[in-house]
Design a protein around this motif. Structure first.
Motif, PDB file in Angstrom:
ATOM      1  N   HIS A   1       0.824  -1.215   0.000  1.00 50.28           N
ATOM      2  CA  HIS A   1       0.000   0.000   0.000  1.00 50.28           C
ATOM      3  C   HIS A   1       0.860   1.268   0.000  1.00 50.28           C
ATOM      4  CE1 HIS A   1      -3.880  -1.992   0.722  1.00 50.28           C
ATOM      5  NE2 HIS A   1      -3.195  -2.838   1.460  1.00 50.28           N
TER       6      HIS A   1
ATOM      7  N   ASP B   1      -0.782   4.515  -1.171  1.00 49.14           N
ATOM      8  CA  ASP B   1      -1.938   4.906  -0.354  1.00 49.14           C
ATOM      9  C   ASP B   1      -1.526   5.360   1.049  1.00 49.14           C
ATOM     10  OD1 ASP B   1      -3.613   4.018  -2.463  1.00 49.14           O
ATOM     11  OD2 ASP B   1      -3.451   1.962  -1.711  1.00 49.14           O
TER      12      ASP B   1
ATOM     13  N   HIS C   1      -7.653   3.988   6.725  1.00 48.11           N
ATOM     14  CA  HIS C   1      -8.245   4.509   5.488  1.00 48.11           C
ATOM     15  C   HIS C   1      -7.502   3.960   4.266  1.00 48.11           C
ATOM     16  CE1 HIS C   1     -10.274   7.283   2.794  1.00 48.11           C
ATOM     17  NE2 HIS C   1      -9.094   7.643   2.327  1.00 48.11           N
TER      18      HIS C   1
ATOM     19  N   CYS D   1      -9.400   1.743   1.536  1.00 50.45           N
ATOM     20  CA  CYS D   1      -9.538   2.288   0.177  1.00 50.45           C
ATOM     21  C   CYS D   1      -9.052   1.291  -0.857  1.00 50.45           C
ATOM     22  CB  CYS D   1      -8.763   3.591   0.045  1.00 50.45           C
ATOM     23  SG  CYS D   1      -9.647   4.982   0.723  1.00 50.45           S
ATOM     24  N   ARG D   2      -7.908   0.722  -0.648  1.00 44.37           N
ATOM     25  CA  ARG D   2      -7.358  -0.238  -1.622  1.00 44.37           C
ATOM     26  C   ARG D   2      -8.264  -1.466  -1.703  1.00 44.37           C
ATOM     27  NH1 ARG D   2      -2.378  -1.547  -4.355  1.00 44.37           N
ATOM     28  NH2 ARG D   2      -2.080   0.678  -4.133  1.00 44.37           N
TER      29      ARG D   2
ATOM     30  N   HIS E   1     -11.494  -1.571  -1.209  1.00 43.78           N
ATOM     31  CA  HIS E   1     -12.708  -1.213  -1.949  1.00 43.78           C
ATOM     32  C   HIS E   1     -12.441  -1.079  -3.451  1.00 43.78           C
ATOM     33  CE1 HIS E   1     -15.532  -0.857   1.267  1.00 43.78           C
ATOM     34  NE2 HIS E   1     -14.778   0.001   1.941  1.00 43.78           N
ATOM     35  N   ILE E   2     -11.289  -0.521  -3.794  1.00 45.26           N
ATOM     36  CA  ILE E   2     -10.945  -0.357  -5.201  1.00 45.26           C
ATOM     37  C   ILE E   2     -10.823  -1.729  -5.871  1.00 45.26           C
ATOM     38  CG2 ILE E   2      -9.097   0.347  -6.787  1.00 45.26           C
ATOM     39  CD1 ILE E   2      -8.631   2.742  -4.834  1.00 45.26           C
TER      40      ILE E   2
END
Length: 182
Positions: free
Chosen positions: A33, A36, A171, A175-176, A178-179
């Motif tokens: 990550h 991110d 977060h 986020c990763r 969900h992407i």
């Protein structure tokens, strides 16, 4: 990141397999990550600078009180590395502690020596770094009330930034996920 280093401390066993594996997993997660996680890394760097600014004062008050303490906090208190302690250490890319403070909750800290903590102050858990005992607080208040106020202000700022670090780290992970799910 990915090449983990552990502090070498005389008279302390090296890292256990569980400790190494846990830190390898965290390291891989951070590497995966890396883009991110940049906001979290900036927060960790800011915390690092804030800590370095208060370490001389903390060292000074510890030298004045700890050697004569009849009941050292390192023996009677149960402290451990929490997740954000480890995230912080990974993000600022310093050698990690060679293991947890103790392997069993009832054990005293294995880094305590007759001359104090064997760990460099930066890699101690937040619980150890931020604790100022009542004797230290009285001495600081009596001798340098301005230093006490600055220390309290800085510790509060770090506490808030640790919360921000945790939030940013979570977060980035979410986020990763969900992407990729989309």
């Amino acid at each position: 990141m990915s090449d983990l280093q552990f502090h070498q401390i005389p008279d302390v066993d090296g890292p256990s397999e569980t400790w190494v594996t846990s830190n390898q997993v965290l390291d891989r997660l951070i590497c995966y990550h890396s883009e991110d996680i940049k906001p979290a890394t900036r927060i960790a760097t800011s915390i690092h600078h804030e800590l370095e600014a208060i370490f001389p004062l903390l060292d000074k008050i510890c030298r004045r009180t700890c050697p004569w303490c009849p009941d050292p906090c390192c023996i009677v208190t149960k402290v451990w590395y929490d997740f954000i302690d480890l995230v912080f250490l990974h993000l600022i890319e310093v050698p990690l502690p060679p293991g947890p403070l103790a392997y069993q909750l009832e054990e005293p800290c294995r880094y305590l020596s007759p001359r104090g903590c064997k760990l460099p102050r930066l890699i101690r858990p937040w619980g150890c770094i931020q604790y100022v005992c009542p004797t230290q607080r009285r001495n600081l208040h009596r001798r340098k009330p301005d230093d006490e106020a600055k220390l309290d202000l800085t510790l509060d700022k770090i506490r808030n930034k640790r919360y921000q670090l945790e939030t940013q780290f979570q977060h980035a992970m979410v986020c990763r996920a969900h992407i990729q799910a989309d």
